[in-house]
Design a protein around this motif. Structure first.
Motif, PDB file in Angstrom:
ATOM      1  N   ILE A  32      -3.560  -5.087  -5.860  1.00 44.26           N
ATOM      2  CA  ILE A  32      -2.521  -4.677  -6.820  1.00 44.26           C
ATOM      3  C   ILE A  32      -1.225  -4.358  -6.079  1.00 44.26           C
ATOM      4  CG2 ILE A  32      -1.839  -2.886  -8.469  1.00 44.26           C
ATOM      5  CD1 ILE A  32      -4.841  -2.824  -9.322  1.00 44.26           C
ATOM      6  N   LYS A  33      -1.326  -3.619  -4.982  1.00 45.53           N
ATOM      7  CA  LYS A  33      -0.126  -3.272  -4.215  1.00 45.53           C
ATOM      8  C   LYS A  33       0.548  -4.526  -3.685  1.00 45.53           C
ATOM      9  CE  LYS A  33       1.810  -0.440  -0.601  1.00 45.53           C
ATOM     10  NZ  LYS A  33       2.407  -1.454   0.226  1.00 45.53           N
ATOM     11  N   ILE A  56      -9.255  -3.477  -4.424  1.00 46.78           N
ATOM     12  CA  ILE A  56      -8.518  -3.609  -5.684  1.00 46.78           C
ATOM     13  C   ILE A  56      -7.124  -3.030  -5.533  1.00 46.78           C
ATOM     14  CG2 ILE A  56      -8.429  -2.841  -8.095  1.00 46.78           C
ATOM     15  CD1 ILE A  56     -11.551  -2.966  -8.039  1.00 46.78           C
ATOM     16  N   ARG A  57      -7.033  -1.816  -4.947  1.00 44.69           N
ATOM     17  CA  ARG A  57      -5.713  -1.193  -4.728  1.00 44.69           C
ATOM     18  C   ARG A  57      -4.849  -2.076  -3.838  1.00 44.69           C
ATOM     19  NH1 ARG A  57      -8.773   3.568  -4.330  1.00 44.69           N
ATOM     20  NH2 ARG A  57      -8.731   3.440  -2.075  1.00 44.69           N
ATOM     21  N   SER A  58      -5.406  -2.625  -2.788  1.00 42.26           N
ATOM     22  CA  SER A  58      -4.655  -3.471  -1.863  1.00 42.26           C
ATOM     23  C   SER A  58      -4.135  -4.724  -2.568  1.00 42.26           C
ATOM     24  CB  SER A  58      -5.544  -3.857  -0.680  1.00 42.26           C
ATOM     25  OG  SER A  58      -4.849  -4.695   0.197  1.00 42.26           O
ATOM     26  N   TYR A  88      -3.819   5.569   0.867  1.00 42.50           N
ATOM     27  CA  TYR A  88      -3.677   4.676  -0.272  1.00 42.50           C
ATOM     28  C   TYR A  88      -2.674   3.555  -0.015  1.00 42.50           C
ATOM     29  CZ  TYR A  88      -6.745   7.760  -2.750  1.00 42.50           C
ATOM     30  OH  TYR A  88      -7.849   8.477  -3.129  1.00 42.50           O
ATOM     31  N   ASN A  89      -2.260   3.421   1.259  1.00 40.14           N
ATOM     32  CA  ASN A  89      -1.360   2.337   1.682  1.00 40.14           C
ATOM     33  C   ASN A  89      -0.107   2.256   0.800  1.00 40.14           C
ATOM     34  OD1 ASN A  89      -0.548   0.193   3.300  1.00 40.14           O
ATOM     35  ND2 ASN A  89      -1.505  -1.316   1.964  1.00 40.14           N
ATOM     36  N   LEU A  90       0.478   3.413   0.532  1.00 35.18           N
ATOM     37  CA  LEU A  90       1.692   3.463  -0.278  1.00 35.18           C
ATOM     38  C   LEU A  90       2.919   3.216   0.602  1.00 35.18           C
ATOM     39  CD1 LEU A  90       0.754   6.524  -2.510  1.00 35.18           C
ATOM     40  CD2 LEU A  90       0.614   4.092  -3.100  1.00 35.18           C
ATOM     41  N   ASP A 134     -12.876  -0.260  -4.378  1.00 35.90           N
ATOM     42  CA  ASP A 134     -11.638   0.309  -4.902  1.00 35.90           C
ATOM     43  C   ASP A 134     -10.474   0.046  -3.964  1.00 35.90           C
ATOM     44  OD1 ASP A 134     -12.968   1.247  -7.127  1.00 35.90           O
ATOM     45  OD2 ASP A 134     -13.038   3.340  -6.455  1.00 35.90           O
ATOM     46  N   ALA A 135     -10.712   0.154  -2.663  1.00 30.04           N
ATOM     47  CA  ALA A 135      -9.652  -0.083  -1.674  1.00 30.04           C
ATOM     48  C   ALA A 135      -9.161  -1.530  -1.753  1.00 30.04           C
ATOM     49  CB  ALA A 135     -10.151   0.237  -0.270  1.00 30.04           C
TER      50      ALA A 135
END
Length: 184
Positions: free
Chosen positions: A13-14, A9-11, A56-58, A6-7
Motif C-alpha cells: 500500500i505504501k 500489505i502495508r509495504s 511502519y516504514n513511514l 500485515d507488513a
C-alpha cells in the motif's frame, strides 16, 4: 492473498502511494494531548515516534503540539527543541513537519520564551525541503485572521505579529509556511 503478512500489505500500500508522489506520515499529539505539561520526556517521546515511523516504514512525522500552558510557563520551547533534535538524529532522512497554531509565532509579546519563534531559531534548519510548518490559522475562528489582509499582512488583536508576512519578518523562511485555513 493467503499467507500475506500485515507488513507485506502495508509495504504494498505504501509503495502505491509513494509511486504517486504521496508521502505517508504519522501525526503526534493534537488539541487534547499536552505532553510537556504532563511531564513526558521529549527524548523518550521522540524515540517512541521514531521507532513507530521506522517500524511502519513511514515517510515522517508531523508534530501537532498544542500545549499552550507549556509555552505560557516557558517550558514548551525546550521540550519541542529537544523533541525535534532527537527526531532528526533518529530519522535523518525522514520528513519532519510541525503544525503550530498561528498565535504561537507571536514570540515574546505573548510567550515569555518566544514560543515557535524560539523553536524555529533553534531547530528550524532541521525542518528543510518538503518539511514545513502547517500553520493552524483555522483554530482561531474568525479572528484575528478573518480577512486576507489580516491573514497575510497584519494580524493585530490578541495575536499580534502572527500573520504570514509578520512571521516571515521574524525570520521564519517563507517556503516553510503552509497556510492552514478553511476555504469558506
Amino acid at each position: 492473498t493467503f499467507g500475506t503478512t500485515d507488513a507485506q500489505i502495508r509495504s504494498t500500500i505504501k509503495g502505491l502511494y509513494n509511486d504517486k508522489g504521496i508521502k505517508l506520515m504519522v501525526s503526534a499529539f493534537g488539541a487534547t494531548e499536552h505532553p510537556t505539561t504532563a511531564g513526558v520526556d521529549p527524548v523518550v517521546c521522540a524515540t517512541d515516534l521514531a521507532n513507530y515511523v521506522s517500524s511502519y516504514n513511514l515517510d515522517g512525522v508531523d508534530i501537532d503540539w498544542e500545549d499552550t500552558a507549556a509555552f505560557q510557563a516557558g517550558t514548551g520551547e525546550a521540550w519541542l527543541i529537544t523533541l525535534t533534535k532527537t527526531l532528526r538524529q533518529l530519522l535523518p532522512n525522514a520528513i519532519i513537519t510541525h503544525a503550530p497554531q498561528a498565535p504561537y509565532f507571536a514570540g515574546t509579546s505573548i510567550y515569555p520564551k518566544g514560543a515557535y519563534i524560539a523553536v524555529d531559531q533553534a531547530v528550524g534548519s532541521m525542518i528543510q525541503f518538503l518539511q514545513f510548518y502547517n500553520v493552524q490559522f483555522y483554530n482561531q475562528d474568525t479572528t484575528p485572521y478573518n480577512t486576507a489582509y489580516k491573514l497575510f499582512n497584519v494580524s493585530g488583536g490578541w495575536a499580534p505579529g502572527t500573520s504570514v508576512n509578520e512571521i516571515i519578518a521574524k525570520g521564519v523562511p517563507m517556503n516553510k509556511i503552509v497556510v492552514g485555513k478553511a476555504a469558506t
